[in-house]
Design a protein around this motif. Structure first.
Motif, mmCIF file in Angstrom:
data_model
loop_
_atom_site.group_PDB
_atom_site.id
_atom_site.type_symbol
_atom_site.label_atom_id
_atom_site.label_comp_id
_atom_site.label_asym_id
_atom_site.label_seq_id
_atom_site.Cartn_x
_atom_site.Cartn_y
_atom_site.Cartn_z
ATOM 1 N N CYS A 110 0.622 -1.474 -0.149
ATOM 2 C CA CYS A 110 0.437 -0.434 0.068
ATOM 3 C C CYS A 110 1.305 0.828 0.364
ATOM 4 C CB CYS A 110 -0.551 0.224 1.657
ATOM 5 S SG CYS A 110 -2.273 -1.087 0.572
ATOM 6 N N PHE A 111 1.858 1.337 0.750
ATOM 7 C CA PHE A 111 2.377 1.891 1.239
ATOM 8 C C PHE A 111 3.686 2.584 -1.066
ATOM 9 C CE2 PHE A 111 7.413 4.016 1.975
ATOM 10 C CZ PHE A 111 7.133 5.670 1.713
ATOM 11 N N CYS A 112 3.744 1.545 -1.358
ATOM 12 C CA CYS A 112 4.503 1.307 -2.412
ATOM 13 C C CYS A 112 3.293 2.400 -3.255
ATOM 14 C CB CYS A 112 4.598 0.482 -3.074
ATOM 15 S SG CYS A 112 5.703 -0.416 -2.635
ATOM 16 N N GLY A 113 1.598 1.697 -3.385
ATOM 17 C CA GLY A 113 0.866 2.513 -4.439
ATOM 18 C C GLY A 113 0.902 3.900 -3.988
ATOM 19 N N ILE A 114 0.323 4.502 -3.343
ATOM 20 C CA ILE A 114 0.445 5.303 -2.364
ATOM 21 C C ILE A 114 1.185 6.618 -2.769
ATOM 22 C CG2 ILE A 114 0.243 7.248 -0.231
ATOM 23 C CD1 ILE A 114 -1.426 5.660 1.057
ATOM 24 N N VAL A 115 2.573 5.903 -3.110
ATOM 25 C CA VAL A 115 3.796 6.684 -3.191
ATOM 26 C C VAL A 115 3.868 6.918 -4.580
ATOM 27 C CG1 VAL A 115 5.974 6.839 -3.598
ATOM 28 C CG2 VAL A 115 5.796 6.405 -1.508
ATOM 29 N N VAL A 116 3.175 6.070 -5.082
ATOM 30 C CA VAL A 116 3.340 5.899 -7.256
ATOM 31 C C VAL A 116 2.373 6.575 -7.328
ATOM 32 C CG1 VAL A 116 2.781 4.167 -9.263
ATOM 33 C CG2 VAL A 116 4.695 3.185 -7.311
ATOM 34 N N ALA A 117 0.701 6.277 -6.777
ATOM 35 C CA ALA A 117 0.305 7.170 -7.255
ATOM 36 C C ALA A 117 0.076 8.812 -6.787
ATOM 37 C CB ALA A 117 -1.517 6.597 -6.553
ATOM 38 N N GLY B 65 2.510 0.842 -13.233
ATOM 39 C CA GLY B 65 2.648 -1.118 -13.390
ATOM 40 C C GLY B 65 2.604 -1.166 -11.985
ATOM 41 N N ALA B 66 3.283 -0.705 -10.532
ATOM 42 C CA ALA B 66 3.577 -1.085 -9.793
ATOM 43 C C ALA B 66 2.437 -1.562 -8.872
ATOM 44 C CB ALA B 66 4.085 -0.440 -8.797
ATOM 45 N N ILE B 67 1.042 -0.743 -9.002
ATOM 46 C CA ILE B 67 0.369 -1.158 -8.088
ATOM 47 C C ILE B 67 -0.939 -2.985 -8.579
ATOM 48 C CG2 ILE B 67 -2.422 -0.452 -7.673
ATOM 49 C CD1 ILE B 67 -1.688 2.283 -7.916
ATOM 50 N N ALA B 68 -1.274 -3.022 -10.234
ATOM 51 C CA ALA B 68 -1.153 -4.395 -10.486
ATOM 52 C C ALA B 68 -0.353 -4.755 -9.435
ATOM 53 C CB ALA B 68 -1.173 -4.240 -11.725
ATOM 54 N N LEU B 69 1.223 -5.284 -10.279
ATOM 55 C CA LEU B 69 1.780 -6.128 -9.612
ATOM 56 C C LEU B 69 1.798 -6.104 -7.644
ATOM 57 C CD1 LEU B 69 4.683 -4.536 -11.748
ATOM 58 C CD2 LEU B 69 3.506 -7.033 -11.800
ATOM 59 N N GLY B 70 1.787 -5.837 -7.171
ATOM 60 C CA GLY B 70 1.474 -5.417 -5.954
ATOM 61 C C GLY B 70 0.394 -6.107 -5.603
ATOM 62 N N ILE B 71 -0.685 -5.676 -6.357
ATOM 63 C CA ILE B 71 -2.491 -6.557 -6.173
ATOM 64 C C ILE B 71 -1.937 -8.511 -7.088
ATOM 65 C CG2 ILE B 71 -4.090 -7.354 -7.194
ATOM 66 C CD1 ILE B 71 -4.206 -4.419 -7.347
ATOM 67 N N SER B 72 -1.381 -8.220 -7.384
ATOM 68 C CA SER B 72 -1.175 -9.884 -7.881
ATOM 69 C C SER B 72 -0.030 -10.606 -6.882
ATOM 70 C CB SER B 72 -0.151 -9.679 -9.262
ATOM 71 O OG SER B 72 -0.590 -9.054 -10.058
ATOM 72 N N ILE B 73 0.738 -9.895 -6.097
ATOM 73 C CA ILE B 73 1.482 -10.760 -5.236
ATOM 74 C C ILE B 73 0.815 -10.838 -3.743
ATOM 75 C CG2 ILE B 73 3.756 -9.877 -3.153
ATOM 76 C CD1 ILE B 73 5.172 -8.033 -5.381
ATOM 77 N N MET B 74 0.427 -9.829 -3.592
ATOM 78 C CA MET B 74 -0.915 -10.102 -2.393
ATOM 79 C C MET B 74 -1.857 -11.268 -2.596
ATOM 80 S SD MET B 74 -2.127 -6.291 -1.126
ATOM 81 C CE MET B 74 -1.302 -5.038 -0.772
ATOM 82 N N ILE C 229 11.663 15.110 -2.634
ATOM 83 C CA ILE C 229 11.202 14.125 -1.717
ATOM 84 C C ILE C 229 10.308 12.634 -2.570
ATOM 85 C CG2 ILE C 229 8.669 13.553 -0.946
ATOM 86 C CD1 ILE C 229 9.378 17.021 0.113
ATOM 87 N N ALA C 230 10.284 12.876 -3.845
ATOM 88 C CA ALA C 230 9.118 11.737 -4.635
ATOM 89 C C ALA C 230 10.111 10.789 -4.791
ATOM 90 C CB ALA C 230 8.941 12.471 -5.906
ATOM 91 N N ALA C 231 11.742 11.697 -4.465
ATOM 92 C CA ALA C 231 12.881 10.101 -5.445
ATOM 93 C C ALA C 231 12.466 9.601 -3.891
ATOM 94 C CB ALA C 231 14.239 10.778 -5.607
ATOM 95 N N GLY C 232 12.592 10.332 -2.464
ATOM 96 C CA GLY C 232 13.300 9.903 -1.293
ATOM 97 C C GLY C 232 11.986 8.695 -1.240
ATOM 98 N N LEU C 233 10.634 9.038 -0.966
ATOM 99 C CA LEU C 233 9.855 8.155 -0.601
ATOM 100 C C LEU C 233 9.947 6.945 -2.072
ATOM 101 C CD1 LEU C 233 7.066 10.585 -0.261
ATOM 102 C CD2 LEU C 233 8.425 9.402 1.169
ATOM 103 N N GLY C 234 10.455 7.429 -3.127
ATOM 104 C CA GLY C 234 10.359 6.346 -3.854
ATOM 105 C C GLY C 234 11.723 5.336 -3.972
ATOM 106 N N ALA C 235 12.656 5.445 -2.817
ATOM 107 C CA ALA C 235 14.024 5.221 -2.441
ATOM 108 C C ALA C 235 13.484 4.082 -1.139
ATOM 109 C CB ALA C 235 15.462 5.350 -1.907
ATOM 110 N N LEU C 236 12.459 4.743 -0.342
ATOM 111 C CA LEU C 236 12.766 3.374 0.843
ATOM 112 C C LEU C 236 11.731 2.674 0.026
ATOM 113 C CD1 LEU C 236 11.272 6.638 3.065
ATOM 114 C CD2 LEU C 236 13.000 5.016 3.670
ATOM 115 N N CYS C 237 10.583 2.775 -0.374
ATOM 116 C CA CYS C 237 9.701 1.644 -1.242
ATOM 117 C C CYS C 237 10.807 0.999 -1.878
ATOM 118 C CB CYS C 237 9.056 2.076 -2.320
ATOM 119 S SG CYS C 237 7.872 4.019 -1.772
ATOM 120 N N LEU C 238 11.592 1.145 -2.513
ATOM 121 C CA LEU C 238 12.411 0.231 -3.332
ATOM 122 C C LEU C 238 13.431 -0.735 -2.128
ATOM 123 C CD1 LEU C 238 13.715 -0.717 -5.742
ATOM 124 C CD2 LEU C 238 15.658 0.684 -5.916
ATOM 125 N N ALA C 239 13.830 -0.089 -1.373
ATOM 126 C CA ALA C 239 14.547 -0.544 -0.031
ATOM 127 C C ALA C 239 13.703 -2.069 0.023
ATOM 128 C CB ALA C 239 15.488 0.311 1.171
#
Length: 479
Positions: free
Chosen positions: A28-35, A125-134, A180-190
């Protein structure tokens, strides 16, 4: 903390995976950041010509580039996720977000900004991928609520992005927005690299490169015509040529996909009534949702001399509509419970009705900021419930090995709906105007027309929902 994963398609049931709560929270964190990255640029749009030393018609590509790459990559990243690994594709999507954000943060000219925004769009594409991982990783009783929340992040991030971006732009250098977007994305990636395992569910096949190129051509031509038609003219030869070209390539692409043993999009599965009408309804719901994203802000920003405006700053206006994002997230759980008790079709229909009520309210009550806030809250509730039902309907009708691709296609349908809304509603508000103190603003008649058009889209969505088979299955029903 880990738990033992349930058996999936013969995969070792003793494979250790993180606790379900961690999977849901990170997804969900990844989805919010991407959106969020999709709407974060809105406060900058009127400033971009000066900031990037370019014409307004050229700087609009900073928005269009994200729209195009997001549309192209949603189904492609989903299909690749099914084939080579959903976690791998999620990591690549987030890496693209970080790279694009850093490039934008370092930009002072148009070309690197457009390239950076295009890379940000790839991450959608991260949102659809996240749904599928779940679906692959969670126990059966956790899938419905988790998928509902993940699906809602598409709206949550968009709703929260505007006020947050407005505050950052006003209080700091505009480059800070992208850092800030880059930092949030890096947190998601980590978080994904450290916690999320690779899904055991794969679809061994050759990637349909020609199908991907054909779909990209269809989407680029269609969305270019939709997004730029207002600037070029709807009767312009280029606009009409792109629309006709997209239709022709779509037919040829369809023939290729039907004859391909391993297509990018399984059109036979997509033609199942549960999938087909859910996707059509997603276009209409996306249209109705985006209409409410366009109108409240303009109502609140317009001066009181217009007879309807509040004359608010962008920050205050953003805060008035921000609660809709919270409602989307909170009521996604309600949508999951309705789906579990009555089926996802009922949940989708109920969400659409609430969404329609937001427009009925706006039709008669929009003169005060709190009235606009209530309309926005109703929209958030309706979208939270409706978006929760869509992936449940899709996953209830497709094989588990096609989950990511099918969810990517459904996300694309929502994106097409929002693009159509931006073109239609934007054109109405741009042509139905009044002059106040030498400045042009949409007229009240223009807002009324835009509200009625969006309400009609909600009505169409409800009709399409009724066309979905009455006993539509949820994700747990398909193995």
């Amino acid at each position: 903390m880990t738990h033992t994963a349930p058996p999936l398609n013969g995969v070792d049931a003793h494979r250790k995976v993180p606790h379900p709560t961690a999977v849901v929270a990170i997804g969900c964190f990844c989805g919010i950041v991407v959106a969020l990255t999709q709407t974060m640029i809105v406060p900058l749009v009127p400033l971009l010509p000066n900031l990037l030393h370019a014409d307004a018609s050229d700087t609009s590509w900073a928005v269009t580039a994200t729209l195009l790459t997001a549309a192209v990559m949603m189904p492609i990243s989903g299909r690749l996720g099914d084939m080579v690994g959903k976690r791998l594709m999620l990591v690549l999507s987030l890496a693209s977000l970080v790279t694009g954000s850093v490039l934008c943060a370092l930009s002072d000219s148009l070309l690197p900004m457009i390239v950076g925004r295009a890379l940000q769009g790839v991450s959608m594409g991260a949102i659809a991928l996240g749904i599928s991982i779940m679906r692959d990783e969670l126990p059966a009783d956790r899938i419905g609520p988790a998928v509902a929340r993940m699906s809602a992040t598409l709206g949550v991030g968009g709703a929260v992005g505007l006020p947050v971006a407005a505050i950052i732009v006003e209080k700091a250098n505009w480059h800070a927005l992208f850092w800030i977007a880059a930092g949030l994305g890096a947190l998601c990636l980590a978080a994904v690299l450290l916690v999320i395992p690779e899904s055991p569910v794969r679809t061994p096949a050759r990637f349909d490169l020609l199908g991907a190129v054909g779909l990209a051509a269809v989407l680029v031509m269609l969305l270019l015509a939709i997004s730029k038609g207002g600037d070029w003219g709807w009767g312009d030869h280029l606009t009409l040529g792109l629309l006709v070209g997209s239709a022709v390539v779509l037919v040829l692409w369809g023939f290729w996909e039907l004859r391909n043993a391993a297509p990018l999009v399984d059109l036979r599965t997509s033609a199942k009534p549960q999938v087909l009408f859910t996707n059509f309804a997603s276009i209409a719901v996306g249209f109705a949702m985006y209409g409410m994203s366009l109108m409240p802000i303009q109502l609140l920003l317009a001066p009181s001399a217009t007879g309807y405006g509040e004359g608010m700053s962008l920050i205050k206006a953003g805060l008035v509509v921000a609660p809709s994002g919270l409602m989307m997230y909170l009521f996604s759980g309600t949508g999951a419970r309705i789906s579990a008790a009555r089926g996802p079709r009922t949940s989708l229909g109920f969400g659409i009705v609430v969404l329609a009520l937001s427009y009925v309210w706006m039709l008669f009550l929009h003169d005060q900021w709190w009235q606009v806030c209530i309309a926005s809250v109703l929209l958030g509730i309706g979208i939270g419930i409706a978006y929760a039902a869509m992936p449940a309907l899709i996953m209830g009708a497709v094989p588990v090995t096609e989950t990511a691709a099918a969810n990517g296609l459904n996300a694309l349908m929502r994106s097409v709906g929002t693009s159509l809304s931006a073109a239609v509603v934007g054109t109405v508000l741009a042509h139905e105007t009044i002059d106040v103190g030498g400045f042009t603003f949409p007229s009240e008649h223009g807002f009324t027309l835009a509200i009625l058009i969006s309400l009609a889209a909600a009505g169409l969505a409800l009709l399409l929902c009724w066309a979905i088979p009455a006993r539509a299955a949820g994700p747990a029903a398909v193995s």
